[in-house]
Write an enzyme that holds these catalytic residues in place. Structure first.
Site, mmCIF file in Angstrom:
data_model
loop_
_atom_site.group_PDB
_atom_site.id
_atom_site.type_symbol
_atom_site.label_atom_id
_atom_site.label_comp_id
_atom_site.label_asym_id
_atom_site.label_seq_id
_atom_site.Cartn_x
_atom_site.Cartn_y
_atom_site.Cartn_z
ATOM 1 N N ASP A 240 0.866 -1.185 0.000
ATOM 2 C CA ASP A 240 0.000 0.000 0.000
ATOM 3 C C ASP A 240 0.899 1.229 0.000
ATOM 4 O O ASP A 240 1.603 1.502 0.979
ATOM 5 C CB ASP A 240 -0.887 -0.015 1.245
ATOM 6 C CG ASP A 240 -2.180 0.760 1.045
ATOM 7 O OD1 ASP A 240 -2.172 1.716 0.245
ATOM 8 O OD2 ASP A 240 -3.187 0.415 1.678
ATOM 9 N N ASP B 184 -2.660 4.720 -2.641
ATOM 10 C CA ASP B 184 -3.625 5.470 -1.839
ATOM 11 C C ASP B 184 -3.876 6.855 -2.440
ATOM 12 O O ASP B 184 -2.932 7.539 -2.842
ATOM 13 C CB ASP B 184 -3.061 5.610 -0.414
ATOM 14 C CG ASP B 184 -4.051 6.183 0.564
ATOM 15 O OD1 ASP B 184 -5.075 5.527 0.819
ATOM 16 O OD2 ASP B 184 -3.799 7.292 1.084
ATOM 17 N N GLU C 28 -6.404 4.158 -5.828
ATOM 18 C CA GLU C 28 -7.615 4.601 -5.150
ATOM 19 C C GLU C 28 -8.001 5.961 -5.713
ATOM 20 O O GLU C 28 -7.227 6.911 -5.618
ATOM 21 C CB GLU C 28 -7.381 4.699 -3.641
ATOM 22 C CG GLU C 28 -8.630 5.126 -2.876
ATOM 23 C CD GLU C 28 -8.353 5.478 -1.425
ATOM 24 O OE1 GLU C 28 -9.221 5.229 -0.579
ATOM 25 O OE2 GLU C 28 -7.267 6.029 -1.143
ATOM 26 N N HIS D 146 -10.784 -1.354 4.277
ATOM 27 C CA HIS D 146 -10.470 -0.868 5.627
ATOM 28 C C HIS D 146 -11.140 0.459 5.950
ATOM 29 O O HIS D 146 -11.160 0.865 7.118
ATOM 30 C CB HIS D 146 -8.956 -0.718 5.768
ATOM 31 C CG HIS D 146 -8.386 0.308 4.827
ATOM 32 N ND1 HIS D 146 -8.291 0.100 3.474
ATOM 33 C CD2 HIS D 146 -7.909 1.553 5.041
ATOM 34 C CE1 HIS D 146 -7.773 1.168 2.896
ATOM 35 N NE2 HIS D 146 -7.536 2.072 3.817
ATOM 36 N N ASP D 147 -11.676 1.148 4.956
ATOM 37 C CA ASP D 147 -12.340 2.438 5.164
ATOM 38 C C ASP D 147 -13.861 2.340 5.140
ATOM 39 O O ASP D 147 -14.543 3.342 5.367
ATOM 40 C CB ASP D 147 -11.925 3.433 4.070
ATOM 41 C CG ASP D 147 -10.513 3.971 4.254
ATOM 42 O OD1 ASP D 147 -10.033 3.995 5.394
ATOM 43 O OD2 ASP D 147 -9.903 4.360 3.248
#
Length: 546
Positions: A98, A200, A242, A316-317
């Protein structure tokens, strides 16, 4: 379309802090992940998306990186990271690191240097502006985590930009030295044998600060192409960006093979279907299947020939899939299987978020003090001071707060779900005694084995990977159905998105169809008739012409 090794792969996301703790300190770690590689191999996945494990003060749980080339002590050591890469590869599993390069931690050496004096060589690694005429921030840009997006540096009398926490200063991607440093760091990770990067908030690096254009700035795609050519474009790697701002047209710019940018992007149109237009995710609105179907069809169609879709329910969000899109109560197992079938039978790369394969649910902590997520805590304080009630904010956090996905992985029914022998960093969901991996492994018809079959089918049947997508029964308010077509084969996928028993009228041209039922969460459907009686959350995939 050029075929890639990862097209038939399935990705499993690990949030390390909550996956498996090997040493009893209450925090998941790399050794814990290594201990569960056999489980992941049994599930059949080919790629692990590993949320950040770099050195970090953990202001935002690792998305604030203070050293890209060291490992946070609570997660382990670089030697353990290299061992994870090695052991995963032995099981035909690649690691996606990530990568967070829109911003760093305020404890990163670059930022520490930048604070020393305005002429420091690292000052221009970040984004600085003079105060406004009244001495306040340069403009009214708001951080995504609440409050101003500008933080004041008393020593220099200037403000620095932070789109997230004030401890996450934004990097200045207009500075070529930032490119050089980041690209060199990425190449050193690739040399360690990883399979690629999840990137990200990558849509923010081309920002035009003074225009307050943060996403999709004019230089964004140029910067990604430069990155591609300098790093992962030299090999056969997987990259997913993302991009909350992405439209289908944007996604083609990112993922079309002739663009030399990324493999795919995460877009969030289907997630936003639940969000209030004004209050955002903190006030939910009812799920309307017709709108959801239109969004999925739009993305499946737009990226059909040149691009590539990423397929996911949660991460995870985001809230837990079965709590948001299914039924976490009476029909938890049926709806979780339906959601799995629907996702894995679309065109694109499926992502499984840890615990999704056993139907883990949202958590409902009773007090705000039990939450750990900086976004939830900041917005709770800010909105209460603005007049929003405690009950309304807690309802929003229960529905969409990020800690829903961050409760510890539920391995068995022992204390703390077998995640740790110590005190977990965040409280385990109380339903772990019923919902856990050990129980799922022991039950032949569990959600877990359903997911394992879905992963295996993808490797066995090219139609699941490359078949064209065509929606059918588009006007049906409760059923989402489509056809996948590859050569002479067709795959019919039917999903009842409700807890109701339904009678589904079958189009006349399909009424005599029969074939092989690849998967179902009730009795197999091997042939069609004039109508079908669908059970609550029933789903099946019927292969015709093989």
């Amino acid at each position: 379309m050029e075929k890639k090794w990862w097209h038939n792969a399935v990705v499993y996301q690990i949030y390390p802090r909550s996956f498996m703790d090997s040493n009893g300190d209450g925090i998941g770690d790399l050794a814990g992940i290594i201990s569960k590689l056999d489980y992941l191999q049994q599930l059949g996945i080919n790629l692990i998306w590993l949320s950040p494990v770099y050195r970090s003060p953990m202001d935002d749980n690792g998305y604030d990186i203070s050293d890209y080339e060291d490992i946070a002590a609570e997660f382990g050591t670089m030697a353990e990271m290299e061992e994870l890469i090695r052991q995963a590869k032995q099981r035909d599993i690649h690691i996606l690191m990530d990568l967070v390069v829109n911003h760093t931690s305020d404890e990163h050496p670059w930022f520490i240097e930048a604070l020393k004096f305005p002429n420091n060589p690292y000052r221009d690694f970040y984004i600085w502006r003079k105060p406004a005429a009244d001495g306040g921030p340069p403009n009214d840009f708001r951080s995504y985590f609440g409050g101003s997006g500008w933080a004041y540096d008393e020593a220099s009398g200037e403000y620095y930009l932070h789109q997230f926490s004030k401890r996450q200063p934004d990097l200045n991607w207009e500075n070529p030295r930032v490119h050089e440093e980041v690209h060199a760091m990425m190449n050193r990770w690739l040399d360690k044998g990883i399979g690629g990067f999840r990137m990200d908030v990558i849509d923010l690096i081309g920002k035009e600060v003074d225009k307050q254009v943060m996403a999709n700035g004019k230089n964004l795609h140029m910067l990604i192409r430069q990155m591609n050519r300098a790093t992962f474009g030299k090999g056969d790697y997987v990259t997913v960006g993302e991009a909350w701002s992405a439209s289908p047209q944007d996604a083609l710019l990112y993922s079309a093979s002739d663009r030399e940018e990324l493999s795919m992007v995460f877009q969030f149109d289907h997630i936003k279907q639940f969000w209030d237009e004004h209050a955002g995710k903190w006030r939910s609105k009812p799920f309307v299947l017709a709108n959801f179907k239109a969004v999925i069809e739009k993305w499946q169609t737009a990226l059909a020939d040149r691009g590539w879709n990423s397929l996911f329910w949660s991460n995870h969000d985001l809230p837990r899939a079965v709590s948001k899109f299914g039924d976490e109560g009476e029909f938890r197992e049926a709806s979780a299987k339906m959601l799995g079938t629907a996702l894995h039978c679309l065109k694109g790369t499926p992502y499984i978020y840890q615990g999704e394969e056993i139907g883990m649910t949202n958590v409902r902590y009773t007090t705000i003090d039990e939450y750990r997520d900086i976004e939830s805590l900041n917005l709770y304080r800010e909105r209460l001071s603005g007049g929003v009630s405690h009950d309304e904010m807690m309802t929003g956090i229960h529905a969409n707060g990020r800690d829903n996905a961050r409760t510890p992985m539920q391995w068995d029914d022992s204390p703390n779900a077998g995640f740790t022998t110590g005190m977990p960093w965040i409280t385990v969901n109380p339903n772990y005694r019923e919902i856990n991996v050990a129980a799922a492994l022991a039950e032949p018809d569990s959600i877990l084995w359903h997911y394992q079959k879905l992963v295996a089918l993808r490797k066995q049947y090219p139609i699941l990977v490359y078949g064209d997508f065509r929606p059918i029964l588009k006007e049906h308010p409760q059923v989402f159905a489509w056809l996948r077509t590859l050569g002479e084969e067709q795959l019919l996928v039917v999903n009842n998105f409700t807890r109701e028993h339904l009678t589904l009228d079958i189009p006349q041209a399909m009424q005599a169809w029969h074939g092989e039922c690849l998967i179902s969460n009730y009795a197999p459907r091997n042939q069609l008739a004039v109508s079908l009686e669908l059970q609550p959350y029933e789903s099946f995939a019927l292969l015709i012409g093989r």
